[in-house]
Design a protein around this motif. Structure first.
Motif, PDB file in Angstrom:
ATOM      1  N   GLU A 133       0.727  -1.095  -0.040  1.00  0.00           N
ATOM      2  CA  GLU A 133      -0.019  -0.137   0.124  1.00  0.00           C
ATOM      3  C   GLU A 133       1.062   1.323  -0.118  1.00  0.00           C
ATOM      4  O   GLU A 133       0.474   2.261  -0.678  1.00  0.00           O
ATOM      5  CB  GLU A 133      -0.891  -0.030   1.191  1.00  0.00           C
ATOM      6  CG  GLU A 133      -1.971   1.104   1.158  1.00  0.00           C
ATOM      7  CD  GLU A 133      -2.343   1.364   2.457  1.00  0.00           C
ATOM      8  OE1 GLU A 133      -2.000   0.526   3.548  1.00  0.00           O
ATOM      9  OE2 GLU A 133      -3.190   2.187   2.594  1.00  0.00           O
ATOM     10  N   SER A 134       2.048   1.298   0.821  1.00  0.00           N
ATOM     11  CA  SER A 134       2.576   2.330   0.649  1.00  0.00           C
ATOM     12  C   SER A 134       3.604   2.791  -0.533  1.00  0.00           C
ATOM     13  O   SER A 134       3.576   3.937  -0.979  1.00  0.00           O
ATOM     14  CB  SER A 134       3.844   2.259   1.844  1.00  0.00           C
ATOM     15  OG  SER A 134       4.890   1.325   1.450  1.00  0.00           O
ATOM     16  N   ALA A 135       3.751   1.794  -1.051  1.00  0.00           N
ATOM     17  CA  ALA A 135       4.289   1.890  -2.615  1.00  0.00           C
ATOM     18  C   ALA A 135       3.420   2.662  -3.413  1.00  0.00           C
ATOM     19  O   ALA A 135       3.647   3.570  -4.052  1.00  0.00           O
ATOM     20  CB  ALA A 135       4.868   0.741  -3.345  1.00  0.00           C
ATOM     21  N   VAL A 136       2.031   2.308  -3.405  1.00  0.00           N
ATOM     22  CA  VAL A 136       1.045   2.965  -4.281  1.00  0.00           C
ATOM     23  C   VAL A 136       0.825   4.138  -3.717  1.00  0.00           C
ATOM     24  O   VAL A 136       0.583   5.214  -4.507  1.00  0.00           O
ATOM     25  CB  VAL A 136      -0.250   2.132  -4.359  1.00  0.00           C
ATOM     26  CG1 VAL A 136      -1.237   2.948  -4.823  1.00  0.00           C
ATOM     27  CG2 VAL A 136       0.028   0.902  -4.618  1.00  0.00           C
ATOM     28  N   ARG A 137       0.789   4.518  -2.354  1.00  0.00           N
ATOM     29  CA  ARG A 137       0.434   5.745  -1.624  1.00  0.00           C
ATOM     30  C   ARG A 137       1.592   6.621  -2.423  1.00  0.00           C
ATOM     31  O   ARG A 137       1.420   7.973  -2.507  1.00  0.00           O
ATOM     32  CB  ARG A 137       0.515   5.819  -0.391  1.00  0.00           C
ATOM     33  CG  ARG A 137      -0.205   6.883   0.497  1.00  0.00           C
ATOM     34  CD  ARG A 137      -0.064   6.686   1.855  1.00  0.00           C
ATOM     35  NE  ARG A 137      -0.840   5.638   2.444  1.00  0.00           N
ATOM     36  CZ  ARG A 137      -2.146   5.822   2.462  1.00  0.00           C
ATOM     37  NH1 ARG A 137      -2.857   6.716   2.329  1.00  0.00           N
ATOM     38  NH2 ARG A 137      -2.745   4.714   3.187  1.00  0.00           N
ATOM     39  N   ASP A 138       3.018   6.298  -2.376  1.00  0.00           N
ATOM     40  CA  ASP A 138       4.135   7.103  -2.800  1.00  0.00           C
ATOM     41  C   ASP A 138       3.858   7.558  -3.967  1.00  0.00           C
ATOM     42  O   ASP A 138       3.948   8.557  -4.576  1.00  0.00           O
ATOM     43  CB  ASP A 138       5.195   6.183  -2.653  1.00  0.00           C
ATOM     44  CG  ASP A 138       5.734   5.984  -1.114  1.00  0.00           C
ATOM     45  OD1 ASP A 138       5.339   6.574  -0.233  1.00  0.00           O
ATOM     46  OD2 ASP A 138       6.869   5.489  -1.012  1.00  0.00           O
TER      47      ASP A 138
ATOM     48  N   THR B 235      -2.880  -4.221   2.431  1.00  0.00           N
ATOM     49  CA  THR B 235      -4.055  -3.660   3.344  1.00  0.00           C
ATOM     50  C   THR B 235      -5.502  -3.878   2.686  1.00  0.00           C
ATOM     51  O   THR B 235      -5.532  -3.447   1.576  1.00  0.00           O
ATOM     52  CB  THR B 235      -3.740  -1.952   3.586  1.00  0.00           C
ATOM     53  OG1 THR B 235      -2.673  -1.812   3.128  1.00  0.00           O
ATOM     54  CG2 THR B 235      -4.275  -1.536   4.907  1.00  0.00           C
ATOM     55  N   PRO B 236      -6.486  -4.059   3.767  1.00  0.00           N
ATOM     56  CA  PRO B 236      -7.911  -4.533   3.112  1.00  0.00           C
ATOM     57  C   PRO B 236      -8.136  -3.282   2.318  1.00  0.00           C
ATOM     58  O   PRO B 236      -8.772  -3.208   1.245  1.00  0.00           O
ATOM     59  CB  PRO B 236      -8.410  -4.857   4.570  1.00  0.00           C
ATOM     60  CG  PRO B 236      -7.773  -4.167   5.594  1.00  0.00           C
ATOM     61  CD  PRO B 236      -6.099  -4.309   5.061  1.00  0.00           C
ATOM     62  N   ALA B 237      -8.096  -2.072   3.094  1.00  0.00           N
ATOM     63  CA  ALA B 237      -8.649  -0.860   2.508  1.00  0.00           C
ATOM     64  C   ALA B 237      -7.570   0.237   2.241  1.00  0.00           C
ATOM     65  O   ALA B 237      -7.334   0.950   2.995  1.00  0.00           O
ATOM     66  CB  ALA B 237      -9.761  -0.306   3.385  1.00  0.00           C
ATOM     67  N   LEU B 238      -7.295   0.390   1.048  1.00  0.00           N
ATOM     68  CA  LEU B 238      -6.341   1.360   0.317  1.00  0.00           C
ATOM     69  C   LEU B 238      -7.112   2.445   0.307  1.00  0.00           C
ATOM     70  O   LEU B 238      -7.947   2.439  -0.431  1.00  0.00           O
ATOM     71  CB  LEU B 238      -5.468   0.796  -0.765  1.00  0.00           C
ATOM     72  CG  LEU B 238      -4.958   1.744  -1.687  1.00  0.00           C
ATOM     73  CD1 LEU B 238      -3.749   2.300  -0.654  1.00  0.00           C
ATOM     74  CD2 LEU B 238      -4.324   1.447  -2.904  1.00  0.00           C
ATOM     75  N   ARG B 239      -6.728   3.495   1.207  1.00  0.00           N
ATOM     76  CA  ARG B 239      -7.392   4.628   0.897  1.00  0.00           C
ATOM     77  C   ARG B 239      -6.702   5.705  -0.052  1.00  0.00           C
ATOM     78  O   ARG B 239      -5.526   6.376   0.421  1.00  0.00           O
ATOM     79  CB  ARG B 239      -7.574   5.390   2.446  1.00  0.00           C
ATOM     80  CG  ARG B 239      -8.660   4.955   2.968  1.00  0.00           C
ATOM     81  CD  ARG B 239      -9.888   6.333   2.917  1.00  0.00           C
ATOM     82  NE  ARG B 239     -11.140   5.571   3.050  1.00  0.00           N
ATOM     83  CZ  ARG B 239     -11.844   5.506   2.009  1.00  0.00           C
ATOM     84  NH1 ARG B 239     -11.171   5.565   0.750  1.00  0.00           N
ATOM     85  NH2 ARG B 239     -13.139   5.370   1.808  1.00  0.00           N
ATOM     86  N   LEU B 240      -6.926   5.997  -1.296  1.00  0.00           N
ATOM     87  CA  LEU B 240      -6.468   6.655  -2.300  1.00  0.00           C
ATOM     88  C   LEU B 240      -6.555   7.907  -1.750  1.00  0.00           C
ATOM     89  O   LEU B 240      -7.548   8.472  -1.341  1.00  0.00           O
ATOM     90  CB  LEU B 240      -6.809   6.305  -3.648  1.00  0.00           C
ATOM     91  CG  LEU B 240      -6.779   4.872  -4.164  1.00  0.00           C
ATOM     92  CD1 LEU B 240      -7.319   5.000  -5.569  1.00  0.00           C
ATOM     93  CD2 LEU B 240      -5.384   4.506  -4.084  1.00  0.00           C
TER      94      LEU B 240
END
Lengths: 353, 353
Positions: B123-128, B151-156
DNA sequence: GCAACGAATGTTTGCGCCAACATCGCGGCG
DNA sequence: CGCCGCGATGTTGGCGCAAACATTCGTTGC
C-alpha cells in the motif's frame, strides 16, 4: 471558502468532496508560526533551519497534508524535474523495456516522466512531439528508436538537452546505442563457428536504424570470414513477416543457418521451417535478437542476442543529468551498451550430409 | 556565477547556446503592439478577438517561436492538462498496451501523460506513487492493474479524479474492467464444448485480481456445466511457472484440456507437454489469455482470449474526462470491456480413446 | 439625438513558490 | 567592551499567465 457555519458539503456523494484548494505554504507557515520562506526551506531540505523549527514545520505539513505545488515551483525556478520521452509506439518490446528502465531511473532521482508516442514516421510528427514536450515543460528529452525519417536532417528544436537511443541523431546529440553491430556479429559468428558455410539474414524494416546496423554487421562478419553473402530478406519485425521470409528460406535446401533481426521474426521463421518439415536445429539453425522473456520457452528454445534495456534506460537518464549539470552536451556520439549471446536449442552444427 | 566580465560562453560548443529565457506573452504582445491579455486570448483561441489582431499576434508568435509556459498556465488556472498513470511494471504485455492506448487517447485531447511505475506491491508504494503524482500536478490518475495489496482498504488520497483498471478499488472509484470473468468463461466453455470432460486451470499469482477473477469464473463455468472441478495450479504469469505447472499436468493422463491464465504460462505449459511427448491438440488442448502478438505463431498457434487493450485505454481516459466535466464520479463500478475467443490450433476435441 | 448595449481591448491582481536581500540575535575576538 | 561574523529567520519582488474588472468605441432602438 464556504467553510463557515456549514462544513463544505459533507458526504455529498462524490469522492472528491470539498473542492477547497489544497493547503499552500502560507497555510503551513501560519500553523507553524513561521514565515512561508522558512516553510520553503524545510520543503527543500535546506540546512540552515533550526532543528526545532524544522520539526514544527514538518508537523504542520503533516497535519495539513501539504504538497508543494509543482507548477508554482517550476514557474519560480525554471526547472521542472520532469523528463520527456518520445517513442515510436510503446508496444515494441525494446521500447517498453527501455521506457520502464527510464522511468525507474528517473524516479530514483525524483524526476517524473512525460511520455509521448509518435505514430507517423515523419519529421513533422517528431517535431510535434517535441513541441508537445517543450510546452509541457520538461527539462530534457529522450528520443527512443529514431526511425529513419523523411528528411535527411531532422533539426530537433534546440535549447533543451536531448539524448537519442539508437538513432541517427546521435551525431548531433549524445546517444545510447545498443551496439547493434556487436550483437549481429555475435549472432553471425556463432553460426559460422558452429560450422555453417554461411548465414542468411532476415532483416528488420528498411526504415529502422537498428535493422540497418544489424544487417551491415552481418554482412561485414560474413565477408571477414570469407563466407558467401546470400541475398538479404526483409521483414517488418513481426512474426508474420518472419514467417513469410521463412517460407522462402525453407524452400531453399542450401539454407542451414538463419539470423533473424529479432525474436518475433525468428519465431515466424521457425514456424515456417517447421511446417516445411525442416527440423531445428538439426537441419537449420536459427538465431534471434532481443531475448524476449518468452524466447527461452519457444519450441525449440531460441538462441538469441540479449539486450540490456535496463542499462540503456539508466544510461539515457545519466546522460541527460550530465547535461543538466554541465549545461551542455559533454559526450558526443553514442554510449554503447553491450549485448550478449544466449545459446539455446535452436542452433547446432550443420547437418553432416 | 562567473557571469561577470566574460559573457556566458557564447557559442561555447554546446548545442544549447544562449540559455536566454524563451519568449513570453509580454514579448509577443510588444511585437504585435497589443496587450499581453490579447495575446492570451489568441493563445487560448477565444472568440472575441478581431481577426486582423489575431493574425498579427499569431505572426508575432511565429516569429518569436513563442510557446506558452505550461507551468505558469497551470499555476494561474489550477489545471494541468496532464494525466497520471500508475502501473505495476510496464513490461507486462497488458500494461504496456493499455499505457500506449492511454497515451494515444490523452494526446488526442491535448493532455499529456505522466507515468509512475510501482515496484513493490504494498500500500505504501502505491501511496508514494500517488504522492508523486499529486505533487507533479496531474488533473487525474489512472491506476492500472491494482494487485491485491497488503491492506484491506487502500485509501487513495482523495480530492483527485481516479480511474482504476481491473482493480478492487473500482468499488470506490470508477473503473474499467476487462471482464475477466467473461474471458475465462469463453475459454472454459470452448474446451467443454469441444467435448472435454473437464478443464484444468493454471492460475496467475494469488495477489492478482485478474487471476482471481479468471479462476472464479473458470470454477463457476465448470460447476454450471456439471463438470468436475480439478485442483487449481498456481503460476506467476511467467512462462517458467507455466512450464512447472505443465510438468505436473503432463504427468497426469487424465488431463485433456488446460486453460492457462495468460499466454506466457500457456507457452510454458505447451513446452512441458511437448517434452513429455503429449501432442497438442490431439492429446491435450491448451487455451491462453491475452492474445500476444506472438501467440498466433507459436507451435502450435495458440487458442486464446483476445483482450481489447486499446478500448480499455480509451475508456480510462473517457471516464477521467467525465469526472473533470461533472466534478465528481458519475459512473461507479467498472465499465466492462468485452474479450473475445480466438480459436487457433492448440485446441481440438479430446482423444476418442 | 441620446441612452443603452456589446464587441474589442487594456489594466489589475494574484496563483504558489523561491531567489535575493534585509534583519535579528548571539558568541568570539582583539 | 564593542565590533564583526554567521546562523536563523523574515520581507520583497517577480516568474508567466489568465480571471475579473475597466475602458473605449461603434451600433442600435426609440
Amino acid at each position: 471558502m464556504a467553510k463557515d457555519g456549514e462544513v463544505a458539503k459533507p458526504g455529498s456523494g462524490g469522492p472528491f468532496e470539498a473542492r477547497t484548494r489544497p493547503p499552500s505554504m502560507a497555510d503551513v507557515a501560519e500553523m507553524a508560526g513561521v514565515s512561508s520562506q522558512t516553510v520553503s526551506r524545510v520543503a527543500n531540505n535546506r540546512s540552515n533551519v533550526d532543528e526545532a523549527t524544522r520539526e514544527r514545520v514538518l508537523a504542520a505539513m503533516q497535519v495539513l497534508g501539504y504538497r508543494p505545488n509543482t507548477a508554482a515551483r517550476a514557474l519560480a525556478t525554471g526547472k521542472f524535474r520532469m523528463l520527456g520521452v518520445i517513442s515510436f509506439g510503446l508496444n515494441a518490446y525494446g521500447n517498453a523495456r527501455t521506457l520502464e528502465a527510464i522511468v525507474a531511473a528517473a524516479q530514483d532521482a525524483d524526476y517524473s516522466v512525460n511520455v509521448v508516442s509518435v505514430r507517423a514516421q515523419t519529421e513533422s510528427a517528431v517535431r510535434d512531439a517535441f513541441d508537445r514536450l517543450t510546452m509541457q515543460a520538461v527539462d530534457g528529452i529522450i528520443l527512443i528508436e529514431a526511425q529513419i525519417l523523411d528528411t535527411p536532417a531532422l533539426r530537433l528544436p534546440s535549447g533543451l538537452p536531448v539524448v537519442v537511443v539508437d538513432g541517427e541523431e546521435s551525431r548531433r546529440h549524445p546517444g545510447v546505442d545498443t551496439n547493434q553491430a556487436e550483437g549481429a556479429r555475435l549472432a553471425t559468428a556463432h553460426l559460422l563457428d558452429l560450422g555453417h558455410r554461411t548465414v542468411w539474414h532476415v532483416c528488420g524494416p528498411q526504415d529502422s536504424y537498428a535493422a540497418r546496423r544489424r544487417a551491415e554487421s552481418w554482412h561485414r562478419t560474413l565477408k571477414a570470414a570469407g563466407a558467401p553473402v546470400p541475398p538479404l530478406l526483409y521483414g517488418d519485425w513481426s512474426a508474420a513477416s518472419g514467417y513469410a521470409a521463412g517460407l522462402e528460406l525453407a524452400a531453399n535446401p542450401e539454407v542451414s543457418a538463419i539470423f533473424a533481426g529479432n525474436d518475433q521474426m525468428a519465431l515466424g521463421v521457425v514456424r515456417a521451417l517447421h511446417e516445411a518439415g525442416r527440423s531445428i536445429p538439426d537441419e537449420v539453425s536459427v538465431v534471434g535478437f532481443d531475448d524476449l522473456a518468452e524466447s527461452a520457452w519457444f519450441l525449440p528454445s531460441l538462441t538469441t542476442i540479449h539486450q540490456d534495456f535496463e542499462e540503456v534506460g539508466r544510461q539515457c537518464v545519466a546522460l541527460l543529468f550530465d547535461q543538466f549539470r554541465s549545461g551542455h552536451a559533454t559526450v558526443h556520439g553514442a554510449t554503447p551498451v553491450a549485448p550478449t549471446l544466449i545459446v539455446r536449442d535452436s542452433t547446432s552444427a550443420p547437418p553432416t550430409s
